[in-house]
Design an enzyme around this catalytic site. Sequence first.
Site, PDB file in Angstrom:
ATOM      1  N   ASP A   7     -25.249  18.710   1.290  1.00 20.25           N
ATOM      2  CA  ASP A   7     -25.976  18.155   2.433  1.00 20.25           C
ATOM      3  C   ASP A   7     -27.097  17.279   1.868  1.00 20.25           C
ATOM      4  OD1 ASP A   7     -27.964  19.902   1.605  1.00 20.25           O
ATOM      5  OD2 ASP A   7     -28.147  20.952   3.520  1.00 20.25           O
ATOM      6  N   HIS A   8     -28.028  16.875   2.725  1.00 18.02           N
ATOM      7  CA  HIS A   8     -29.127  16.014   2.274  1.00 18.02           C
ATOM      8  C   HIS A   8     -30.022  16.732   1.260  1.00 18.02           C
ATOM      9  CE1 HIS A   8     -30.062  18.284   5.866  1.00 18.02           C
ATOM     10  NE2 HIS A   8     -31.346  18.269   5.531  1.00 18.02           N
ATOM     11  N   CYS A  64     -26.787  22.565  -1.592  1.00 19.49           N
ATOM     12  CA  CYS A  64     -27.727  22.319  -0.484  1.00 19.49           C
ATOM     13  C   CYS A  64     -29.124  22.580  -1.033  1.00 19.49           C
ATOM     14  CB  CYS A  64     -27.395  23.146   0.749  1.00 19.49           C
ATOM     15  SG  CYS A  64     -27.525  24.930   0.565  1.00 19.49           S
ATOM     16  N   THR A  66     -31.133  25.195  -1.108  1.00 21.18           N
ATOM     17  CA  THR A  66     -31.209  26.441  -1.877  1.00 21.18           C
ATOM     18  C   THR A  66     -29.863  26.907  -2.422  1.00 21.18           C
ATOM     19  OG1 THR A  66     -30.828  27.684   0.151  1.00 21.18           O
ATOM     20  CG2 THR A  66     -33.129  27.296  -0.476  1.00 21.18           C
ATOM     21  N   GLY A  67     -28.788  26.371  -1.898  1.00 16.92           N
ATOM     22  CA  GLY A  67     -27.439  26.871  -2.185  1.00 16.92           C
ATOM     23  C   GLY A  67     -27.043  28.026  -1.281  1.00 16.92           C
ATOM     24  N   GLY A  69     -27.168  28.368   2.210  1.00 16.45           N
ATOM     25  CA  GLY A  69     -26.346  28.001   3.368  1.00 16.45           C
ATOM     26  C   GLY A  69     -24.927  27.650   2.946  1.00 16.45           C
ATOM     27  N   HIS A  97     -15.191  37.074 -14.186  1.00 18.78           N
ATOM     28  CA  HIS A  97     -15.014  38.341 -13.475  1.00 18.78           C
ATOM     29  C   HIS A  97     -14.643  38.155 -12.007  1.00 18.78           C
ATOM     30  CE1 HIS A  97     -17.484  41.065 -16.435  1.00 18.78           C
ATOM     31  NE2 HIS A  97     -16.584  40.304 -17.043  1.00 18.78           N
ATOM     32  N   HIS A 132     -10.118  42.978 -13.397  1.00 18.43           N
ATOM     33  CA  HIS A 132     -10.822  42.215 -12.360  1.00 18.43           C
ATOM     34  C   HIS A 132      -9.883  41.799 -11.227  1.00 18.43           C
ATOM     35  CE1 HIS A 132     -14.256  42.283 -14.958  1.00 18.43           C
ATOM     36  NE2 HIS A 132     -13.515  41.775 -15.933  1.00 18.43           N
TER      37      HIS A 132
HETATM   38  C1  RB5 Z   1     -31.791  21.627   4.732  1.00 18.37           C
HETATM   39  O1  RB5 Z   1     -33.114  21.321   5.012  1.00 18.37           O
HETATM   40  C2  RB5 Z   1     -31.673  23.027   4.151  1.00 18.37           C
HETATM   41  O2  RB5 Z   1     -31.874  23.964   5.145  1.00 18.37           O
HETATM   42  C3  RB5 Z   1     -30.328  23.214   3.509  1.00 18.37           C
HETATM   43  O3  RB5 Z   1     -30.147  22.251   2.523  1.00 18.37           O
HETATM   44  C4  RB5 Z   1     -30.055  24.528   2.805  1.00 18.37           C
HETATM   45  O4  RB5 Z   1     -31.081  24.852   1.930  1.00 18.37           O
HETATM   46  C5  RB5 Z   1     -29.648  25.632   3.654  1.00 18.37           C
HETATM   47  O5  RB5 Z   1     -29.321  26.723   3.168  1.00 18.37           O
END
Ligand code: RB5
Length: 148
Positions: A7-8, A64, A66-67, A69, A97, A132
């Site tokens: 995503d952005h 994304c 944080t990764g 989502g 694993h 595994h």
């Molecule tokens: C977008 O602002 C943010 O919410 C998305 O990139 C991600 O971190 C969601 O888990």
Amino acid sequence: MIILGSDHGGFAMKEAIKRHLEEKGYVLHDCGVLDGCEVDYPDIADEVCDRVSQASSDLGILVCGTGIGMSIAANKHAGIRAALVSDTYSARMAREHNDANVLALGGRTLGENLALEIVDAYLGSAYAGGKHQRRVDHLNRYLHKELL
Ligand code: RB5
């Protein structure tokens, strides 16, 4: 083939990963976002995961902010085992694993050098199988997507 998506919040990191893997000669498919504009991460995860689940040799990389989502969205798909990783040991274990077929990364939480090392560790490892497989078989019996 490596299927990329972000995503952005993960766009800049996805582009860095793309350049890195192109230089190494990987065959890539970029599901976007292609210009950094705001998109909903489940839409991109859906496209990447559909492609990965259709071709067992393919691996996906989702980024994304944080990764989190992306990893939640990816793990809703039958046949997808997505690992949210922030260190190289976990990247290796995710393949060896867990037979993780999608790597999820945080574009806002990782430095670029570490992220590229994580990608290299992930792609440079192989599933160990053996004991595994029993655990992965169990995971494969979960069909989250059909519950939606
Ligand atoms: C977008 O602002 C943010 O919410 C998305 O990139 C991600 O971190 C969601 O888990």
